[in-house]
Design a protein around this motif. Structure first.
Motif, short mmCIF file in Angstrom:
data_model
loop_
_atom_site.label_atom_id
_atom_site.label_comp_id
_atom_site.label_asym_id
_atom_site.label_seq_id
_atom_site.Cartn_x
_atom_site.Cartn_y
_atom_site.Cartn_z
N VAL A 63 0.84 -1.19 0.00
CA VAL A 63 0.00 0.00 0.00
C VAL A 63 0.88 1.24 0.00
O VAL A 63 1.88 1.31 0.72
CB VAL A 63 -0.98 -0.03 1.21
CG1 VAL A 63 -0.25 -0.27 2.52
CG2 VAL A 63 -1.79 1.24 1.29
N VAL A 65 1.09 5.23 0.80
CA VAL A 65 0.38 6.18 1.65
C VAL A 65 1.03 7.56 1.58
O VAL A 65 2.25 7.68 1.71
CB VAL A 65 0.35 5.70 3.12
CG1 VAL A 65 -0.59 6.55 3.95
CG2 VAL A 65 -0.04 4.23 3.22
N ALA A 66 0.23 8.60 1.37
CA ALA A 66 0.69 9.99 1.33
C ALA A 66 -0.53 10.89 1.53
O ALA A 66 -1.65 10.43 1.35
CB ALA A 66 1.34 10.30 -0.02
N PRO A 67 -0.33 12.18 1.90
CA PRO A 67 0.89 12.86 2.32
C PRO A 67 1.25 12.55 3.78
O PRO A 67 0.70 11.63 4.38
CB PRO A 67 0.52 14.34 2.14
CG PRO A 67 -0.95 14.38 2.42
CD PRO A 67 -1.48 13.08 1.89
N VAL A 70 -1.33 11.84 6.50
CA VAL A 70 -2.07 10.60 6.26
C VAL A 70 -1.19 9.41 6.64
O VAL A 70 -1.68 8.41 7.18
CB VAL A 70 -2.56 10.52 4.80
CG1 VAL A 70 -3.28 9.21 4.54
CG2 VAL A 70 -3.50 11.69 4.51
N TYR A 74 -2.21 6.57 9.22
CA TYR A 74 -2.07 5.18 8.79
C TYR A 74 -1.25 4.38 9.80
O TYR A 74 -1.64 3.29 10.23
CB TYR A 74 -1.42 5.13 7.40
CG TYR A 74 -1.02 3.74 6.99
CD1 TYR A 74 -1.94 2.87 6.42
CD2 TYR A 74 0.28 3.28 7.19
CE1 TYR A 74 -1.59 1.58 6.06
CE2 TYR A 74 0.65 1.99 6.84
CZ TYR A 74 -0.29 1.14 6.28
OH TYR A 74 0.07 -0.13 5.94
N ARG B 96 -8.41 9.35 2.73
CA ARG B 96 -7.76 10.52 3.34
C ARG B 96 -6.84 11.23 2.34
O ARG B 96 -6.72 12.45 2.35
CB ARG B 96 -6.96 10.09 4.56
CG ARG B 96 -7.80 9.83 5.79
CD ARG B 96 -6.91 9.48 6.97
NE ARG B 96 -7.64 9.49 8.23
CZ ARG B 96 -7.63 8.49 9.11
NH1 ARG B 96 -6.94 7.39 8.85
NH2 ARG B 96 -8.31 8.59 10.24
N ARG B 97 -6.14 10.46 1.49
CA ARG B 97 -5.25 11.07 0.50
C ARG B 97 -6.03 12.04 -0.38
O ARG B 97 -5.60 13.17 -0.62
CB ARG B 97 -4.63 9.98 -0.39
CG ARG B 97 -3.74 10.54 -1.50
CD ARG B 97 -3.22 9.44 -2.43
NE ARG B 97 -4.25 8.91 -3.32
CZ ARG B 97 -4.67 9.48 -4.44
NH1 ARG B 97 -4.18 10.65 -4.82
NH2 ARG B 97 -5.61 8.93 -5.18
N HIS B 100 -7.11 15.17 1.55
CA HIS B 100 -5.96 16.08 1.68
C HIS B 100 -5.65 16.75 0.34
O HIS B 100 -5.24 17.91 0.30
CB HIS B 100 -4.72 15.33 2.18
CG HIS B 100 -4.67 15.19 3.67
ND1 HIS B 100 -3.86 15.97 4.47
CD2 HIS B 100 -5.35 14.38 4.51
CE1 HIS B 100 -4.04 15.63 5.73
NE2 HIS B 100 -4.94 14.66 5.79
#
Lengths: 226, 226
Positions: A63, A65-67, A70, A74, B96-97, B100
């Motif tokens: 997975v 994940v960003a930014p 987040v 996570y 959430r990404r 944002h």
């Protein structure tokens, strides 16, 4: 292998690295300059921004994940160890408010005028940019440090009586600015004392060991008793 | 009484209102222009920004929550009804990404060039500002709509097969821009179809009923079959 696309002086990247280290999660760091728009970065984060965490969670698969904020949520939800958010929803809101403060307000009012311009100068071959924004940024830096001092007069840590995401976010941003000598610590003794507590954590050591070629930090930068 | 300090055309405020309505939480709306720096706002949110949710949680007491994305997390954690985040941490990260994305990228690339300037124009008494930033904002708007269309070619909703925080954030931002006629819907039929689904939700109705004195929206704005 868990991987973080990052840059050494990027505050969001530093925040992610500290959180990973606090939770005891090993990570492979890959320097990824966003201004070169590398295909790997755009494939993982269409916004083209760092940091990006590429995780292999215990539940299987991969997975991206960003930014940065987040990534923080996570990690909080996927890994229980060393929680960085308090237990009550009011206290969680306060820790998140301060983390967002650095991500948006400090970023636009200070980083954009000081840190990001220092990096640009370096990329442009040490050509000096005009001084006016630096002065404006330095003024805002003092305003922000003043606010942190106000909080620390009332609390042991920025969001309450325990270290939280708020402290990690603030220390990540200040550490990057400290590398370019932009933090007037001596004027803010309570903030300096709090930062020293953050600096002494094992999770902070790899951050302080980073060096940019041809641009050393000031001598106090990695001094744990400055 | 639960209170939201807000402004009618502010996307973050709209996002908070939709989330509250989806969860069935009544709220007293108080118009709070941040540019006047009212003492009530600064006391509740030192960043001086809207929205701010002043909640009286079931556990007692009063809590002020800001900014918009922190309100979203707070409501998710404090109230179980109508969850706006999926169950798995990977899917939560994706929702959430995108939220944002709107809060930062869409805000700086589109809202700052179109929506915020239209509001400034109105405050300045309908004096027209220079057109160049509007053109640049309109170009970026198309780029963002193109990205949403790309997502909606692959998924029923922006972050997956269910409506999430991502859809609420995107619809809040687009609805405010739609009020000032800045969304070229006819060029993006899949995005238009998705927005129509959002518009038809009961949580959206109070948003569409808002009117700014002397600045009516285009005729399609509150048409549920446009």
């Amino acid at each position: 292998m868990r991987t973080l696309l990052h840059m050494p002086l990027d505050p969001g990247s530093r925040m992610a690295r500290i959180l990973l280290a606090e939770k005891g999660l090993p990570v492979c760091l890959v320097e990824t300059p966003p201004w070169r728009e590398p295909a790997e970065l755009l494939a993982r984060n269409p916004a083209g921004e760092i940091p990006v965490l590429i995780d292999e969670p215990p539940t299987g698969g991969e997975v991206a994940v960003a930014p940065a904020l987040v990534i923080a949520d996570y990690l909080e939800e996927a890994y229980g160890a060393a929680p960085m958010l308090p237990a009550t929803s009011a206290a969680r809101g306060e820790a998140r408010r301060i983390a967002h403060w650095f991500d948006r307000k400090f970023e636009s009012e200070v980083n954009q005028l000081i840190l990001r311009r220092r990096v640009d100068e370096r990329l442009a071959g040490a050509r000096r940019l005009e001084p006016e924004p630096y002065r404006a940024g330095a003024e805002r830096m003092r305003w922000h440090l003043d606010y942190l001092a106000w909080l620390l007069d009332r609390r042991a840590w920025l969001a309450g009586e325990r270290m939280t995401l708020a402290d990690v976010a603030a220390a990540a941003h200040l550490s990057a600015n400290d590398y370019v000598s932009a933090v007037p610590w001596s004027e803010f003794p309570t903030v300096k004392e709090w930062y020293l507590r953050m600096k002494c954590r094992p999770s902070f050591r790899p951050i302080l060991a980073d060096r940019l070629e041809g641009a050393p930090p000031p001598s106090h930068y990695d001094d744990l008793d400055f």
